[in-house]
Design an enzyme around this catalytic site. Structure first.
Site, PDB file in Angstrom:
ATOM      1  N   LEU A   1     -34.114 -18.412  -9.709  1.00  0.00           N
ATOM      2  CA  LEU A   1     -35.228 -19.294  -9.354  1.00  0.00           C
ATOM      3  C   LEU A   1     -36.397 -19.123 -10.309  1.00  0.00           C
ATOM      4  CD1 LEU A   1     -35.228 -19.036  -5.456  1.00  0.00           C
ATOM      5  CD2 LEU A   1     -34.695 -21.052  -6.838  1.00  0.00           C
ATOM      6  N   GLY A   2     -36.557 -17.935 -10.824  1.00  0.00           N
ATOM      7  CA  GLY A   2     -37.662 -17.727 -11.754  1.00  0.00           C
ATOM      8  C   GLY A   2     -37.965 -16.263 -11.925  1.00  0.00           C
TER       9      GLY A   2
ATOM     10  N   HIS B   1     -44.033 -11.334 -14.061  1.00  0.00           N
ATOM     11  CA  HIS B   1     -44.369 -10.133 -14.826  1.00  0.00           C
ATOM     12  C   HIS B   1     -43.380  -8.996 -14.606  1.00  0.00           C
ATOM     13  CE1 HIS B   1     -48.000 -12.072 -15.971  1.00  0.00           C
ATOM     14  NE2 HIS B   1     -48.262 -12.328 -14.697  1.00  0.00           N
TER      15      HIS B   1
ATOM     16  N   ASP C   1     -53.642 -12.691  -8.199  1.00  0.00           N
ATOM     17  CA  ASP C   1     -52.749 -13.403  -9.130  1.00  0.00           C
ATOM     18  C   ASP C   1     -52.588 -14.858  -8.684  1.00  0.00           C
ATOM     19  OD1 ASP C   1     -51.165 -13.689 -11.373  1.00  0.00           O
ATOM     20  OD2 ASP C   1     -49.461 -12.537 -10.594  1.00  0.00           O
TER      21      ASP C   1
HETATM   22  P1  ADP Z   1     -43.355 -12.239 -10.167  1.00  0.00           P
HETATM   23  O1  ADP Z   1     -44.060 -11.227  -9.325  1.00  0.00           O
HETATM   24  O2  ADP Z   1     -42.358 -11.627 -11.052  1.00  0.00           O
HETATM   25  O3  ADP Z   1     -44.325 -13.163 -10.870  1.00  0.00           O
HETATM   26  P2  ADP Z   1     -42.846 -14.384  -8.267  1.00  0.00           P
HETATM   27  O4  ADP Z   1     -42.854 -13.981  -6.838  1.00  0.00           O
HETATM   28  O5  ADP Z   1     -44.078 -15.080  -8.770  1.00  0.00           O
HETATM   29  O6  ADP Z   1     -42.475 -13.132  -9.174  1.00  0.00           O
HETATM   30  O7  ADP Z   1     -41.593 -15.338  -8.517  1.00  0.00           O
HETATM   31  C1  ADP Z   1     -41.291 -15.802  -9.810  1.00  0.00           C
HETATM   32  C2  ADP Z   1     -40.918 -17.280  -9.752  1.00  0.00           C
HETATM   33  O8  ADP Z   1     -39.776 -17.476  -8.905  1.00  0.00           O
HETATM   34  C3  ADP Z   1     -42.001 -18.180  -9.189  1.00  0.00           C
HETATM   35  O9  ADP Z   1     -42.916 -18.603 -10.176  1.00  0.00           O
HETATM   36  C4  ADP Z   1     -41.190 -19.341  -8.615  1.00  0.00           C
HETATM   37  O10 ADP Z   1     -40.863 -20.251  -9.637  1.00  0.00           O
HETATM   38  C5  ADP Z   1     -39.892 -18.672  -8.151  1.00  0.00           C
HETATM   39  N1  ADP Z   1     -39.952 -18.327  -6.704  1.00  0.00           N
HETATM   40  C6  ADP Z   1     -40.530 -17.220  -6.180  1.00  0.00           C
HETATM   41  N2  ADP Z   1     -40.405 -17.176  -4.848  1.00  0.00           N
HETATM   42  C7  ADP Z   1     -39.735 -18.277  -4.479  1.00  0.00           C
HETATM   43  C8  ADP Z   1     -39.294 -18.831  -3.211  1.00  0.00           C
HETATM   44  N3  ADP Z   1     -39.521 -18.187  -2.052  1.00  0.00           N
HETATM   45  N4  ADP Z   1     -38.632 -20.011  -3.222  1.00  0.00           N
HETATM   46  C9  ADP Z   1     -38.414 -20.661  -4.391  1.00  0.00           C
HETATM   47  N5  ADP Z   1     -38.798 -20.216  -5.605  1.00  0.00           N
HETATM   48  C10 ADP Z   1     -39.450 -19.033  -5.670  1.00  0.00           C
HETATM   49 MG    MG Z   2     -45.545 -14.695 -10.202  1.00  0.00          MG
END
Ligand code: ADP
Ligand code: MG
Length: 312
Positions: free
Chosen positions: A41-42, A45, A163
């Site tokens: 999904l992504g 950091h 953040d």
């Molecule tokens: P990090 O702490 O590494 O930045 P994130 O929690 O921001 O991680 O998640 C990274 C990416 O994954 C997000 O920018 C989003 O695109 C995707 N993502 C995170 N949580 C979800 C979710 N619950 N459902 C769908 N996509 C998600």
């Molecule tokens: Mg993030």
């Protein structure tokens, strides 16, 4: 007897009213062997997030969930942070905050994963550039109000997000957004945390208020500044050529590490800000106001979200 028979018939017709067997398992504990990866999904950091199906029956009828784990290179140093993120998210209930579902612990190992609800349309940063045409200004305003509501709730629990950015706001459907990524969230009762700024893509420095950059101090009101930058992202539909990082780097010139922070503080102190995005005058007024009352706000006030919601 007749009554008992009637009840039996009723149960047959409505299986849902049958008393359910008492659950033996904790529904917030997900077993690793039933968690099937669907796709990535992504990542951000420290972590990466995968779409998985939790399928104990093994027939693909199980629910879809979002699973956050640490990137292997960060596993050692960040594991307490993920545990903290889990504890924070577990205690939050709000319609504009991503929902906690549980954890998955590797058998024997220490690696822990956070299980969240799957928010199907991804982050605003992915969603907005692709849905420019079907996202009106009033929809962007509605997203902004929802972000304020989620942040107001977070502030009421004495947490600072640290953040807040379009990449960390998730899109449930065309009308609804939810704040995610509590990886840097701190309780203001704790000692002020220090976050080592890394000069990588999406480094949060360009979302940070001056006091965060100069003293590494984060207040409830510091999130309001980040909200201003996030609104700027919304208005520009997260066009990467106009991203806060691109524009601030344009102002300060390419630089690295601590030098970026020093130069950024200098331009902010000189009063320079992100430019007014095209075509959104009223919006821009509000965005500027965010910055203004941030500057006047005393660190403990925390009324900014309420005021913002009223203003919209
Ligand atoms: P990090 O702490 O590494 O930045 P994130 O929690 O921001 O991680 O998640 C990274 C990416 O994954 C997000 O920018 C989003 O695109 C995707 N993502 C995170 N949580 C979800 C979710 N619950 N459902 C769908 N996509 C998600
Ligand atoms: Mg993030």
């Amino acid at each position: 007897r007749a009554i008992v028979r009637d009840i039996d018939m009723l149960e047959e017709k409505n299986p849902s009213i049958k008393p359910k067997p008492t659950p033996e398992v904790d529904p917030t504990v997900f077993e690793k062997r039933f968690l099937r990866k669907v796709r990535d999904l992504g990542e951000g950091h420290f972590g990466k997030v995968e779409l998985c199906r939790y399928d104990p029956r093994g027939d693909k009828t199980g629910e879809l969930v979002a699973v956050k784990s640490l990137k292997p290179e960060n596993r050692e140093e960040q594991s307490t942070n993920l545990s903290r993120e889990i504890d924070i998210l577990k205690a939050l209930y709000h319609e504009n905050i991503v929902k906690y579902k549980g954890i998955c612990q590797e058998e024997g190992g220490q690696a822990i994963k956070l299980i969240m609800e799957y928010v199907p349309l991804g982050s605003l940063k992915e969603y907005l550039p692709r849905h420019k045409k079907d996202t009106s200004l009033s929809t962007l305003l509605s997203y902004s109000i929802q972000i304020c509501k989620g942040m107001d709730y977070l502030g009421s629990k004495n947490y600072i997000h640290r953040d807040l950015a379009a990449r960390n706001v998730l899109v449930e459907n065309e009308r609804t957004v939810k704040i995610g990524d509590f990886g840097l969230t701190k309780s203001i009762k704790e000692n002020e945390g220090y976050y080592t700024v890394k000069d990588e893509n999406d480094s949060p420095v360009f979302w940070y208020a001056p006091e965060c950059l100069t003293h590494c101090k984060f207040y409830l009101a510091s999130d309001v500044w980040s909200f201003g930058v996030t609104m700027y992202e919304l208005i520009t539909y997260c066009d990467s050529s106009k991203s806060p990082m691109t524009l601030f780097l344009g102002m300060i010139g390419r630089s690295q590490g601590q030098m970026t922070v020093i130069r950024l503080v200098k331009v902010l102190t000189e009063g320079r800000r992100l430019p007014r995005p095209e075509g959104c005058p009223e919006f821009y007024v509000f965005y500027v106001l965010c910055f203004i009352y941030k500057r006047n706000a005393k660190p403990t006030e925390g009324k900014e979200w309420e005021q913002s919601i009223k203003m919209f």
